[in-house]
Design an enzyme around this catalytic site. Sequence first.
Site, mmCIF file in Angstrom:
data_model
loop_
_atom_site.group_PDB
_atom_site.id
_atom_site.type_symbol
_atom_site.label_atom_id
_atom_site.label_comp_id
_atom_site.label_asym_id
_atom_site.label_seq_id
_atom_site.Cartn_x
_atom_site.Cartn_y
_atom_site.Cartn_z
ATOM 1 C CB ILE A 85 -0.933 0.051 1.226
ATOM 2 C CG1 ILE A 85 -0.119 0.128 2.532
ATOM 3 C CG2 ILE A 85 -1.879 -1.149 1.237
ATOM 4 C CD1 ILE A 85 -0.966 0.394 3.772
ATOM 5 N N GLY A 143 7.993 12.369 -0.864
ATOM 6 C CA GLY A 143 6.651 12.070 -0.375
ATOM 7 C C GLY A 143 6.430 10.605 -0.036
ATOM 8 C CE1 TYR A 147 4.992 1.138 -2.115
ATOM 9 C CE2 TYR A 147 6.855 2.160 -3.230
ATOM 10 C CZ TYR A 147 5.851 1.211 -3.201
ATOM 11 O OH TYR A 147 5.698 0.327 -4.248
#
Length: 241
Positions: A85, A143, A147
């Site tokens: 995700i 950003g 992740y």
Amino acid sequence: MARVALVTGGSRGIGEAISKALKAEGYDVAATYAGNDEKAAAFTEATGIKTYKWNVADYEASKAGIAQIEADLGPIDTVVANAGITRDAPFHKMSPEQWKEVVDTNLTGVFNTIHPIWPGMRERKFGRVIVISSINGQKGQFGQVNYAATKAGDLGIVKSLAQEGARAGITANAICPGYIGTEMVRAIPEEVLNSKIIPQIPAGRLGEPEEIARCVAFLASEDSGFINGSTISANGAQFFV
């Protein structure tokens, strides 16, 4: 008897292409999904590949789901940890919740997926572990501190498992896709794709999910037995390690 493959996040996007490719190679494939019942049902109807629902961030749910797959199909020989995700935000705006959600799914979820399967692979002296990382785990991305950290961590998992599993006939390898033409990427406005993203890719195009799936099929095969702890960068020459 066909080998059994588990693909997490295997009913959509890159995971869907992987599931189909492994089935075409003769594997009995089980695909997991986290939430979209309608899409999973349509995927099973179209492909004949059985789907199982659980959140990879939950160890006990993963363990129970894997036990059910092995009861249904037999011991899992090949595991593709693909589920992931994003919760993007610049670091100064990133919340602890955004950090934790991504770590729990993309990093701990890889542990939760492989750990229950690993003992059986060691006993049978054969296994294929394939982790879908990302170009952004190699180079970082604005950003995406959360992740990128998880996808870099996934590479560490693979390199360590390769050393632990080699004598037991287990290989562990990673694939780092670049920008792939999934539903999510193609939802980006065309102007942004054409002016910001594709110009970064020397190949001049997005990758296709099937191109990642072919990498997985090779790493899962007998032919890849001496490839262990490696990373395939499938990004159209956008980034080299």
